[in-house]
Structures are given as structure tokens and as C-alpha cells.
Design an enzyme around this catalytic site. Structure first.
Site, PDB file in Angstrom:
ATOM      1  N   SER A 185     170.671  31.646  22.092  1.00 18.15           N
ATOM      2  CA  SER A 185     169.740  30.514  21.884  1.00 18.15           C
ATOM      3  C   SER A 185     168.536  31.134  21.048  1.00 18.15           C
ATOM      4  O   SER A 185     168.907  31.684  19.940  1.00 18.15           O
ATOM      5  CB  SER A 185     169.162  29.852  22.973  1.00 18.15           C
ATOM      6  N   ASP A 231     177.530  21.895  21.340  1.00 15.53           N
ATOM      7  CA  ASP A 231     176.213  22.239  21.498  1.00 15.53           C
ATOM      8  C   ASP A 231     175.228  21.129  21.148  1.00 15.53           C
ATOM      9  O   ASP A 231     175.385  20.819  19.944  1.00 15.53           O
ATOM     10  CB  ASP A 231     176.010  23.543  20.613  1.00 15.53           C
ATOM     11  N   HIS A 263     175.979  24.722  24.414  1.00 14.84           N
ATOM     12  CA  HIS A 263     174.944  25.664  24.230  1.00 14.84           C
ATOM     13  C   HIS A 263     174.756  26.837  25.160  1.00 14.84           C
ATOM     14  O   HIS A 263     174.455  27.916  24.764  1.00 14.84           O
ATOM     15  CB  HIS A 263     173.534  24.958  24.080  1.00 14.84           C
TER      16      HIS A 263
END
Length: 316
Positions: A185, A231, A263
Site C-alpha cells: 500500500s 482492489d 488491496h
């Protein structure tokens, strides 16, 4: 190894003695046989002596890879780990160093991994022993605060690399010239920032990366961008895909889009992520061409791969 002589070969004739009293034709034949024998012996020695070809690449670590070996939960190296307190470091939040226990193979390349926004080291901890058991020193870190942005995480990745190679208890096990970065991330966005700042890095792998900067034409580090088709936090259309597409065309680069993934897929053990991360790190940190077979020809869509783009690794 079998040696095959060309069919239809006719033995050379024995010529007359030369003025020096030697049989020139036979002499040449014997010389040829000796040369051929030496060459054959050399080929056999290369085939039979373990590591004979590895001398061409002093950075190769571990046995020749197979699909099973890079998909396994552990590689060929037994590993140990040591905790690093945030109080003992500056520039990042401490973490855990995973490393091969044996020193028989010399030093290893190293990679530092950052977690994402609001997350802790525990969210990427599974990668530590998994990568280390394949022959790397791996530092999974905490950031200074869980809210740090990608540019800060990039600086923290570099600070952790510097600590690892200069001050850590395992610094003598690390080859400071063969380093890489990974992250999830915002940590993935941080890995791009780190590679932009330090072009000497050998590999970067952003995992479902997030960054407000979408273009990275400055990168000179071989980069594997990993996205996820499901995601919704960092959708591939606005993050991983533009990251990949903006990388220089001359760069060793690849885009792996996970199928049926979110994600947060990189936060738990994942064979596809591990398989291609190991292959990428081995190829570019260790310069180990034995792993090119998993990167070229480009992997095809499968039950776990929605899409794969990239170029075959450039041969030096």
C-alpha cells in the site's frame, strides 16, 4: 553427458615421416585427440562438479530452482531472526531481521519491507522468513507512525537499509551492494520513492501500492508492480497500472495483477506473490539467471493471475 562424433568421419591417413623423422599426420591426429579429450574432460567436470558453473556468478545462492521450490512455504536455508527496537534506531520504527543461519555461502543480498497506512510490521511479517529461506537477509519494519505517507516511508526504507548494512548485528552477512525494497500500500508507494532516491537499488516491488504520484520515469531500478483486480483502496486503473506504464521502456519491469484479490491480499501468505517476488529478487539482486525461466516467457493468465505484462530480463 554423452559425446557424439559426427557420422561419416574418416580417420586421417598416416603420412610419411617428415625430415625430422616424425609422422606429421599422426602427430596432428594425436594432438587433436589430446585436445578433444581435454575439452571433453572439462565438460564432464563442469557437469559433475557442484557449483562449477556458479563460479561465473558469485552471487548465486541455493540449489537450482524449480516451480515447486519457489512456491514452497520455505526455501533451502534454515533461518534465524533478531528483533530491532525502535529505541535503538533512528529514521524508522524498528522491526525484525530474518536471515539465513549458515554463513557457509558468504554474504547475501538484502531487502527491506514496509507496511501500509495504519498498519504494523505484523501485516507483512510472513514475507520475512519466506524470502530469507531462499537466501536473502530480510528486514520487515515498522514505520515511525502508522500514518506516515509514501515519501516518508521511502526515506524510512532507506534508513532501514543503512542500519541493516552499517550497524545491525547481521551486517557482516549482508552484501551492501545488492539491496532491494518492497512495501504494501503506502509502503509500496514508498518503495517507488526509495528507488527514485537511490538508483543503486537492484530491485523494487510495490505490493498493491498507493501514491499520489502516478508517474515514475526517473526509476532506474528493476521494478515488479503487483496489483489486485479487486482492489478498491488503490484501484489498479489509478495506481498500479499507471505506475507500471510510466516506467522507462528500457527498464527491466513487470506488472502482475492478482486475480480474485483485494488491496489486503499481500497481508497474508500468498504463493503467487511469493513466487514472483522470489524470482524478481533472485534475478536482479543476485543476478541469478536461473530464475529467468519464471519471468520469461511472460506468465500467462491463470486462476491466480488476471494479467501479466512486462519485458524479458535484459542480459548484461
Amino acid at each position: 553427458m554423452q559425446q557424439h562424433l559426427p557420422s561419416g568421419t574418416i580417420p586421417p591417413r598416416l603420412s610419411r615421416p617428415s625430415r625430422s623423422g616424425t609422422f606429421t599426420g599422426r602427430s596432428r591426429t594425436l594432438t587433436g585427440l589430446v585436445t578433444a579429450g581435454a575439452a571433453t574432460a572439462g565438460l564432464l567436470m563442469t557437469a559433475l562438479v557442484p557449483g562449477a558453473q556458479a563460479a561465473d556468478n558469485p552471487y548465486e545462492r541455493g540449489p537450482a530452482p524449480t516451480n515447486a521450490s519457489i512456491e514452497a512455504s520455505r526455501g533451502s536455508y534454515a533461518t534465524s531472526q533478531t528483533s530491532v527496537s525502535s529505541l535503538a534506531v533512528s529514521g524508522f520504527g524498528g522491526g525484525t531481521i530474518h536471515y539465513p543461519t549458515s554463513t557457509a555461502d558468504g554474504t547475501f543480498g538484502a531487502v527491506v519491507i514496509s507496511p501500509g497506512f495504519t498498519a504494523y510490521e505484523s501485516s507483512i511479517a510472513w514475507l520475512g522468513p519466506r524470502l530469507a529461506s531462499q537466501g536473502f537477509v530480510v528486514f520487515t519494519i515498522d514505520t515511525n507512525t502508522t500514518l506516515d505517507q509514501p515519501d516518508s516511508r521511502g526515506r524510512q526504507l532507506l534508513a532501514a537499509l543503512d542500519y541493516l548494512t552499517q550497524r545491525s548485528s547481521v551486517r557482516t552477512r549482508v552484501d551492501a551492494g545488492r539491496l532491494g525494497v518492497m512495501g504494501h500500500s503506502m509502503g509500496g508507494g514508498g518503495s517507488l520513492e526509495a528507488a527514485k532516491s537511490r538508483t543503486s537499488l537492484k530491485a523494487a516491488i510495490p505490493l498493491t501500492g498507493w501514491n499520489t504520484d502516478k508517474t515514475w520515469p526517473e526509476l532506474r531500478t528493476p521494478t515488479l508492480v503487483v496489483g489486485a483486480d479487486g482492489d478498491t483502496v488503490a484501484p489498479v486503473a489509478t495506481h498500479s497500472e499507471p505506475f507500471y506504464e510510466s516506467l522507462p521502456g528500457s527498464l527491466d519491469k513487470a506488472y502482475l495483477e492478482l486475480r480474485g484479490a483485494s488491496h489486503f491480499t499481500p497481508n497474508t501468505s500468498n504463493t503467487t506473490i511469493a513466487k514472483y517476488s522470489i524470482s524478481w529478487l533472485k534475478r536482479f539482486i543476485d543476478n541469478d539467471t536461473r530464475y529467468e525461466q519464471f519471468l520469461c516467457p511472460l506468465p500467462r493468465p491463470s486462476l491466480t493471475i488476471a494479467e501479466y505484462r512486462g519485458n524479458c530480463p535484459h542480459t548484461a
